[in-house]
Design an enzyme around this catalytic site. Structure first.
Site, PDB file in Angstrom:
ATOM      1  CG  HIS A  18      -0.301   3.304   4.122  1.00 49.72           C
ATOM      2  ND1 HIS A  18      -1.098   2.220   3.833  1.00 49.72           N
ATOM      3  CD2 HIS A  18       0.203   3.075   5.349  1.00 49.72           C
ATOM      4  CE1 HIS A  18      -1.059   1.362   4.835  1.00 49.72           C
ATOM      5  NE2 HIS A  18      -0.279   1.861   5.769  1.00 49.72           N
ATOM      6  CB  CYS A  73      -0.937   0.020   1.208  1.00 48.82           C
ATOM      7  SG  CYS A  73      -2.010  -1.414   1.302  1.00 48.82           S
TER       8      CYS A  73
END
Length: 538
Positions: free
Chosen positions: A104, A50
């Protein structure tokens, strides 16, 4: 005044969508968006994790330039003060807004989602997000667990809601605010599902009877897979329902029936996501913004569903690196649109069984092959690192310059290249053949490739193989995907100076797509590939 941008980024979504040819999934709203969009069927993330993927495509730089391969550093401090895509739109007079998971969260975006650099107002995070990993899944024993497979009754959830439902509500609220203030906007909406845990409203299971769910076509660990390439899916093993299965480490297969349950819940989570996207796009219509808003839909990377005996992301295979990517550009991917037109009427997945477009209006479209003047599809291999220059060009902004070979000191440049020229194809047919090159493009008369990479702490799978911290990285797998092959080299890597040593190759992989589309038969050791080595070390 240019177009608005609605940028939809989904967590861990591989292209299991009707418009990508998946026969099982119910995704009518995303399919409807695809029918009005330029769809890229060969789009790849730069790292199947991510934070590194998001920082890469939001800055337009590769992980070797952001120096982020884990979750634990902020690029502006650790690598270079690179401008981001939303920051560039903000500096060009746009109101930039972030809803849900875009950057993120945590240190990799300075605990602020890179506010105030990237966003005009502080980013919105759904309050239900903090319950994602709580014990909210009712087990067979009637008790609550922190499971992987987690269909829920939403009314019983804390706050009576789920994060993606809250994000859709907030995004719709912001669209209506933007409509009244008439301000140009760049709205990024980050959805959590189908990221694990697979926690979604339980009624979506009805769409996928277990007897219709198959195993992966290749649920075994390939014989010639180098051990360094394998990811042992630790995060899944730690969920209570998987832990109870007592599966051996690192290769032990999950029981077949449980594999089917994971696949069933992944599909159900995708249909739940499709409903959120449908509500959001229908609100774009309601606000009268569909005629002047570019919509981009993509994911940060894919997710293995049992292929190669692997689950989760953390690898260089297509199942982990390939993502959906589509661009709706009113007047370009569609015929001109009036402000009153309904481009995105909401489609209920429970009543649109089988069809991907409103019944009666058009014949059923299986593969998003489009009628004249609507959408189009490109098989060109493209990379997420190209999002930044592509969106800038589509919105009519100056395209950021290409980065020099070393760009740590360069604030604004991109290591991707705009793919907007792939849109100019006649009458929305599927593009055929190679297009010519004009003199401005670096022209090699060769097809583009996508580069991805993944770090490992050791040659054999261990507890931290999925997500090694920077200091523990010893090997970097560099992977090159062309239309007809995937070539991967696992080479020595020194984290203290971020250097890869291609003279020390630990292992290699080569898969030919024509006769091995699932990447099961590694022919690296019985093929000469000097020309590939030269290309990947370029």
């Amino acid at each position: 005044d240019g177009m608005n941008v609605l940028f939809i980024i989904v967590d861990d979504l591989r292209p299991v969508l009707g418009c990508y040819g998946d026969k099982l999934v119910k995704s009518p709203n995303i399919d409807q968006l695809a029918s009005q969009s330029m769809v890229f069927s060969n789009a790849y993330a730069q790292q199947a994790l991510c934070a590194p993927s998001r920082v890469s495509f939001l800055t337009g730089r590769r992980p070797d330039t952001t120096r982020l391969y884990d979750f634990y550093s902020y690029w502006r401090v650790h690598a270079g003060n690179y401008s981001t895509m939303p920051q560039y739109f903000k500096e060009n007079g746009y109101m930039t807004l972030s809803v849900g998971k875009v950057f993120h969260p945590g240190v990799s975006s300075n605990y602020s989602d890179d506010y105030p650099y990237s966003w005009s107002i502080p980013p919105f995070h759904p309050s239900a997000e903090k319950h994602e990993n709580d014990k909210t899944c009712r087990g067979k024993d009637g008790k609550l667990h922190a499971n992987l497979v987690c269909p829920v009754n939403v009314t019983e959830m804390p706050g009576g809601t789920l994060p993606d439902i809250q994000s859709t509500e907030e995004a719709i609220h912001l669209l209506n605010v933007m409509k009244t203030t008439r301000q140009k906007f760049f709205l990024a909406v980050g959805y959590h599902k189908p990221h694990i845990p697979l926690r979604y409203p339980q009624e979506f299971l009805k769409l996928y009877p277990l007897e219709n769910i198959t195993l992966a076509p290749d649920p075994w660990v390939p014989k010639k897979l180098p051990s360094v390439a394998y990811n042992p899916w630790m995060d899944i093993r730690q969920r209570e329902d998987v832990e109870a299965l007592n599966v051996s480490f690192p290769y032990g297969p999950l029981p077949d029936d449980f594999q089917r349950r994971i696949r069933q819940s992944y599909y159900a989570a995708v249909s739940y996501l499709d409903v959120q996207v449908g509500l959001l796009l229908s609100a774009l219509d309601d606000a009268g913004l569909s005629n002047n808003t570019i919509v981009v839909f993509t994911a940060d990377h894919g997710w293995s569903l049992g292929e190669h005996g692997e689950w989760a992301k953390y690898s260089n295979f297509d199942v982990a690196t390939r993502v959906p990517l589509m661009f709706y550009v009113p007047g370009m991917t569609t015929s001109p649109i009036s402000q009153e037109a309904r481009v995105f009427p909401y489609l209920d997945p429970f009543s649109h069984i089988g069809g991907s477009v409103p019944q009666g209006k058009f014949p059923m479209l299986i593969f998003c092959l489009h009628w004249v003047d609507r959408g189009g599809q490109s098989k060109k291999v493209v990379e997420l690192v190209s999002l930044f220059p592509t969106l800038a060009e589509l919105a009519g902004l100056q395209v950021p310059p290409a980065c020099p070979k070393m760009s740590f000191g360069v604030v604004l440049c991109t290591e991707g290249r705009s793919i907007a020229h792939y849109f100019n194809i006649s009458e929305g047919k599927v593009e055929q053949g190679k297009e010519g090159c004009d003199g401005t493009e670096r022209c090699f008369n060769e097809e583009p490739v996508a580069l991805s990479q993944y770090p490992r702490p050791a040659d054999t799978p261990q507890w931290n193989s999925d997500k090694p911290r920077l200091k523990d990285i010893r090997i970097m797998g560099y992977s090159m995907r062309a239309i007809d092959f995937r070539y991967t080299l696992w080479v020595q890597f020194d984290p203290s100076n971020f250097s890869a040593n291609f003279k020390n190759v630990h292992a290699g992989e080569l898969y030919m797509m024509d006769n091995d589309p699932n990447q099961d038969y590694n022919i690296y050791n019985n093929t000469s590939h000097g020309w590939l080595f030269k290309k990947i070390t370029d």
